[in-house]
Design an enzyme around this catalytic site. Structure first.
Site, mmCIF file in Angstrom:
data_model
loop_
_atom_site.group_PDB
_atom_site.id
_atom_site.type_symbol
_atom_site.label_atom_id
_atom_site.label_comp_id
_atom_site.label_asym_id
_atom_site.label_seq_id
_atom_site.Cartn_x
_atom_site.Cartn_y
_atom_site.Cartn_z
ATOM 1 N N LYS A 13 0.822 -1.212 0.000
ATOM 2 C CA LYS A 13 0.000 0.000 0.000
ATOM 3 C C LYS A 13 0.856 1.263 0.000
ATOM 4 O O LYS A 13 0.615 2.193 -0.759
ATOM 5 C CB LYS A 13 -0.937 0.006 1.213
ATOM 6 C CG LYS A 13 -1.829 -1.233 1.309
ATOM 7 C CD LYS A 13 -2.828 -1.139 2.450
ATOM 8 C CE LYS A 13 -2.210 -1.146 3.822
ATOM 9 N NZ LYS A 13 -1.668 -2.449 4.255
ATOM 10 N N ARG A 88 -9.189 0.678 9.609
ATOM 11 C CA ARG A 88 -8.814 -0.696 9.921
ATOM 12 C C ARG A 88 -9.875 -1.406 10.737
ATOM 13 O O ARG A 88 -9.716 -2.591 11.035
ATOM 14 C CB ARG A 88 -7.530 -0.674 10.748
ATOM 15 C CG ARG A 88 -6.246 -0.981 9.996
ATOM 16 C CD ARG A 88 -5.127 -0.862 11.017
ATOM 17 N NE ARG A 88 -3.906 -1.527 10.683
ATOM 18 C CZ ARG A 88 -2.904 -0.972 10.007
ATOM 19 N NH1 ARG A 88 -3.014 0.215 9.502
ATOM 20 N NH2 ARG A 88 -1.801 -1.647 9.824
ATOM 21 N N ARG A 127 11.849 -7.002 4.740
ATOM 22 C CA ARG A 127 11.781 -5.615 5.236
ATOM 23 C C ARG A 127 12.382 -5.525 6.638
ATOM 24 O O ARG A 127 13.049 -4.552 6.979
ATOM 25 C CB ARG A 127 10.317 -5.135 5.238
ATOM 26 C CG ARG A 127 10.169 -3.657 5.553
ATOM 27 C CD ARG A 127 8.811 -3.114 5.184
ATOM 28 N NE ARG A 127 7.783 -3.499 6.136
ATOM 29 C CZ ARG A 127 6.508 -3.138 6.030
ATOM 30 N NH1 ARG A 127 6.086 -2.422 5.008
ATOM 31 N NH2 ARG A 127 5.637 -3.505 6.934
ATOM 32 N N ARG A 133 12.173 -2.629 11.402
ATOM 33 C CA ARG A 133 10.952 -2.148 12.078
ATOM 34 C C ARG A 133 10.506 -3.188 13.099
ATOM 35 O O ARG A 133 10.259 -4.342 12.734
ATOM 36 C CB ARG A 133 9.862 -1.953 11.015
ATOM 37 C CG ARG A 133 9.123 -0.646 11.129
ATOM 38 C CD ARG A 133 8.164 -0.486 9.986
ATOM 39 N NE ARG A 133 6.851 -0.989 10.322
ATOM 40 C CZ ARG A 133 5.812 -0.902 9.514
ATOM 41 N NH1 ARG A 133 5.942 -0.340 8.328
ATOM 42 N NH2 ARG A 133 4.648 -1.365 9.877
ATOM 43 N N ARG A 144 -0.346 -8.977 13.583
ATOM 44 C CA ARG A 144 -0.890 -7.976 12.643
ATOM 45 C C ARG A 144 -1.787 -8.634 11.604
ATOM 46 O O ARG A 144 -2.853 -8.112 11.250
ATOM 47 C CB ARG A 144 0.253 -7.222 11.955
ATOM 48 C CG ARG A 144 0.906 -6.211 12.891
ATOM 49 C CD ARG A 144 2.299 -5.845 12.434
ATOM 50 N NE ARG A 144 2.299 -5.146 11.158
ATOM 51 C CZ ARG A 144 3.384 -5.003 10.391
ATOM 52 N NH1 ARG A 144 4.523 -5.546 10.768
ATOM 53 N NH2 ARG A 144 3.308 -4.342 9.268
#
Ligand code: ADP
Length: 190
Positions: A13, A88, A127, A133, A144
């Site tokens: 996204k 969300r 990532r 992160r 998540r």
């Protein structure tokens, strides 16, 4: 034109939003980016949400709705918003509809990026290696993804019923995803 980029974590996204910002002058509203900025600044909000985010859980609706409300006026001047990572939950979607209606605006299109779970896990693993992160670690990522399936995917019928949902093959190359998004946006009459 106001659009929602919809999809599970790491679906691409943010990548597509940045392209639309560069190509169409729209404004990206990423609640994830806003919350990360709050953390970096060390504000009371940032301190409050840090643990929740790192675990992979959702921040409260009230917090993210307030962030979006504050950011809306600037998007009007730019000619449109790309909502990325928001809404969300069902209450967030309802709040967004109301906030926009109160300003004489609406969501024009919801682009759903479909990516299978295995590919998401592969993306988030790389990532994590590159960016570190905290919420990209495998345990947080599973939470998540579970939160997405439990709380966010149920928004799809809401937008389907409004006739706004368009599906995009998020497994395709970045350029091909971009092409599919452009095709969908070019078909919207505002
Ligand atoms: P993703 O890579 O999953 O799209 P984001 O950058 O959008 O991640 O969000 C990172 C984290 O920020 C989420 O896991 C959650 O803790 C918090 N967050 C972001 N947007 C929202 C939202 N709309 N509602 C609740 N929590 C949010």
């Amino acid at each position: 034109m106001n659009i929602i980029l919809f999809g599970p974590p790491a679906a691409g996204k943010g990548t597509q939003a940045k392209r639309l910002v560069a190509g169409r002058g729209m404004v990206q509203l990423s609640t994830g980016d806003m919350l990360r900025a709050a953390r970096t600044s060390g504000s009371p909000l940032g301190l409050k949400v840090a643990g929740i985010m790192d675990r992979g859980d959702l921040v409260s609706d009230a917090i993210v709705i307030a962030l979006i409300e504050e950011a809306l006026p600037a998007t009007e001047a730019a000619g449109g918003a790309i909502f990325d990572g928001f809404p969300r939950t069902i209450p967030q979607a309802e709040a967004l509809d109301e906030l926009l209606a109160g300003r004489g605006a609406k969501i024009d299109l919801v682009l759903r990026l479909r990516v299978d779970d295995e590919a998401l896990l592969a993306r988030v693993t790389s990532r994590f290696a590159q960016e570190g992160r905290a919420d990209d670690n495998p345990d947080s990522f599973k939470i998540r993804l579970a939160n997405y399936n439990a709380q966010t995917a149920p928004l799809l019928p809401h937008y389907l019923a409004q006739g706004k949902l368009v599906e995009v093959d998020g497994m395709a190359t970045i350029d091909e995803v971009a092409r599919q998004i452009d095709e969908a946006l070019n078909g919207v009459r505002v």
